[in-house]
Design an enzyme around this catalytic site. Sequence first.
Site, PDB file in Angstrom:
ATOM      1  N   GLY A   8       3.004 -28.752 -12.376  1.00  0.00           N
ATOM      2  CA  GLY A   8       2.413 -30.081 -12.419  1.00  0.00           C
ATOM      3  C   GLY A   8       2.625 -30.823 -13.718  1.00  0.00           C
ATOM      4  O   GLY A   8       3.081 -30.260 -14.711  1.00  0.00           O
ATOM      5  N   CYS A  19      -1.065 -19.647 -19.302  1.00  0.00           N
ATOM      6  CA  CYS A  19      -0.348 -20.864 -18.936  1.00  0.00           C
ATOM      7  C   CYS A  19      -0.918 -21.327 -17.601  1.00  0.00           C
ATOM      8  O   CYS A  19      -0.827 -20.611 -16.604  1.00  0.00           O
ATOM      9  CB  CYS A  19       1.146 -20.528 -18.825  1.00  0.00           C
ATOM     10  SG  CYS A  19       2.165 -21.883 -18.245  1.00  0.00           S
ATOM     11  N   CYS A  38      13.738 -27.650 -12.750  1.00  0.00           N
ATOM     12  CA  CYS A  38      12.431 -26.992 -12.655  1.00  0.00           C
ATOM     13  C   CYS A  38      12.111 -26.606 -11.216  1.00  0.00           C
ATOM     14  O   CYS A  38      12.219 -27.431 -10.304  1.00  0.00           O
ATOM     15  CB  CYS A  38      11.360 -27.940 -13.195  1.00  0.00           C
ATOM     16  SG  CYS A  38       9.687 -27.297 -13.019  1.00  0.00           S
ATOM     17  N   ASN A  90      14.170 -32.527 -23.899  1.00  0.00           N
ATOM     18  CA  ASN A  90      15.240 -31.943 -23.078  1.00  0.00           C
ATOM     19  C   ASN A  90      16.582 -32.672 -23.063  1.00  0.00           C
ATOM     20  O   ASN A  90      17.548 -32.179 -22.470  1.00  0.00           O
ATOM     21  CB  ASN A  90      14.792 -31.750 -21.620  1.00  0.00           C
ATOM     22  CG  ASN A  90      13.610 -30.791 -21.509  1.00  0.00           C
ATOM     23  OD1 ASN A  90      13.330 -30.068 -22.459  1.00  0.00           O
ATOM     24  ND2 ASN A  90      12.937 -30.784 -20.389  1.00  0.00           N
TER      25      ASN A  90
HETATM   26  N1  SAH Z   1       5.178 -31.305 -16.674  1.00  0.00           N
HETATM   27  C1  SAH Z   1       4.900 -30.747 -17.962  1.00  0.00           C
HETATM   28  C2  SAH Z   1       4.467 -29.291 -17.955  1.00  0.00           C
HETATM   29  C3  SAH Z   1       5.245 -28.337 -17.093  1.00  0.00           C
HETATM   30  S1  SAH Z   1       6.865 -27.879 -17.618  1.00  0.00           S
HETATM   31  C4  SAH Z   1       6.105 -30.929 -18.865  1.00  0.00           C
HETATM   32  O1  SAH Z   1       7.138 -31.371 -18.391  1.00  0.00           O
HETATM   33  O2  SAH Z   1       5.993 -30.682 -20.060  1.00  0.00           O
HETATM   34  C5  SAH Z   1       6.646 -26.882 -19.002  1.00  0.00           C
HETATM   35  C6  SAH Z   1       7.927 -26.658 -19.801  1.00  0.00           C
HETATM   36  O3  SAH Z   1       8.833 -25.825 -19.078  1.00  0.00           O
HETATM   37  C7  SAH Z   1       8.673 -27.942 -20.098  1.00  0.00           C
HETATM   38  O4  SAH Z   1       8.940 -28.014 -21.464  1.00  0.00           O
HETATM   39  C8  SAH Z   1       9.972 -27.800 -19.312  1.00  0.00           C
HETATM   40  O5  SAH Z   1      11.011 -28.469 -19.945  1.00  0.00           O
HETATM   41  C9  SAH Z   1      10.157 -26.289 -19.278  1.00  0.00           C
HETATM   42  N2  SAH Z   1      11.011 -25.856 -18.179  1.00  0.00           N
HETATM   43  C10 SAH Z   1      11.020 -26.342 -16.926  1.00  0.00           C
HETATM   44  N3  SAH Z   1      11.954 -25.711 -16.181  1.00  0.00           N
HETATM   45  C11 SAH Z   1      12.538 -24.797 -16.983  1.00  0.00           C
HETATM   46  C12 SAH Z   1      13.575 -23.822 -16.797  1.00  0.00           C
HETATM   47  N4  SAH Z   1      14.179 -23.662 -15.623  1.00  0.00           N
HETATM   48  N5  SAH Z   1      13.895 -23.046 -17.858  1.00  0.00           N
HETATM   49  C13 SAH Z   1      13.259 -23.178 -19.041  1.00  0.00           C
HETATM   50  N6  SAH Z   1      12.297 -24.072 -19.268  1.00  0.00           N
HETATM   51  C14 SAH Z   1      11.926 -24.885 -18.255  1.00  0.00           C
END
Ligand code: SAH
Length: 347
Positions: free
Chosen positions: A163, A109, A123, A220
């Site tokens: 990112g 990843c 996030c 989401n």
């Molecule tokens: N910016 C991009 C890639 C990074 S996030 C995007 O938004 O897709 C990658 C994944 O992690 C996304 O699907 C996001 O919804 C998930 N994610 C982010 N924070 C999280 C958390 N606290 N718990 C579980 N999944 C999370």
Amino acid sequence: MANSNKIILKDLAKQELSEFVVRQGLEPFRARQLFHWLFQKNVAYFSQMTTLKKEVREKLQAIAEINLLDSVSIAASQNEPTHKFLFALHDGNRVESVYMEEANRRTVCVSSQVGCALNCDFCATGKMGFRRNLSVGEIVEQVLWIERHMGKEATNIVMMGMGEPFLNFDAVLRAAELFSDPEGIAVSKRKITISTAGVIPGIERFTQEGHRFKLAISLNATTDEIRRKLMPVTKKYPLSQLLTAVKRYTDNSPYQITFEYLLIAGMNDSLQDAKRLRRLLAHIPCKINLIPYNSVDSRYQPVSDRRLNGFVQALATFSAPVTVRRSNGLDIQAACGQLYTQNVKSK
Ligand code: SAH
């Protein structure tokens, strides 16, 4: 730390590498050899490039750079074969990458930016703010560095680290091309996933350019109201426009799209949400990947097993396949959404 005046070979496109080789007075076929050493053999030093003469290797070492990352720390999970890597970039900024192993699948990843501008509320990376884009080489090197360290090759690559990939479109797509180059890292395009929070111009460009990498959308939420709260990017790109752009992608591509749906207790995990999700995605050939929320702070709570099962049940008769993502690396804060580094400059 590297000398920043040196040529960063891994930032170059294949054509640029050829031009570089010719500029150095070398035979054109040396470009292919150099490419092999960098991306297929994945050597860490010019001295290992044994098909090149010693003088050439020394010259290259003086003017060009191979290593773009310094390892700051590596955390290994107690429970599964998951490792989290913290790297320092040449300017002292830091990024994280994660390696996961499951059966015959070895997934890296990777991060696409230092921090993130989108500030999704759930996030950890969003809390850092945005620092800068990663270069092509810095994105690719995360995989190469980890492959060297693990002594194994990645079978899958996901752009789901720090990112927003579509806010660094050019570098991310060039990195993806390098990941899939059969003469280099050679991961098949269908095993390289680009995940976006829903940056519509990026989705449109991806569609127009006809890329064959896998596309994932972090959905989401099922209403603009909830999504705006969780993902402020929704103010700029509302759900209906996002889904129209996605539909245009699936209409013009032989491939499905994956929707990621984070489940947060009491926020987006109700049966009404499941129903709305079915309705929203009814006309889009897709897969749904449910991700139980991983704790970042105390404002949100993970979904309970009962609610998770209820949500899955409510989607059971839906045409799209639904999977639940098991969280890897929770004990080392390497799970989805937990990547966060203090931006301490090391020089
Ligand atoms: N910016 C991009 C890639 C990074 S996030 C995007 O938004 O897709 C990658 C994944 O992690 C996304 O699907 C996001 O919804 C998930 N994610 C982010 N924070 C999280 C958390 N606290 N718990 C579980 N999944 C999370």
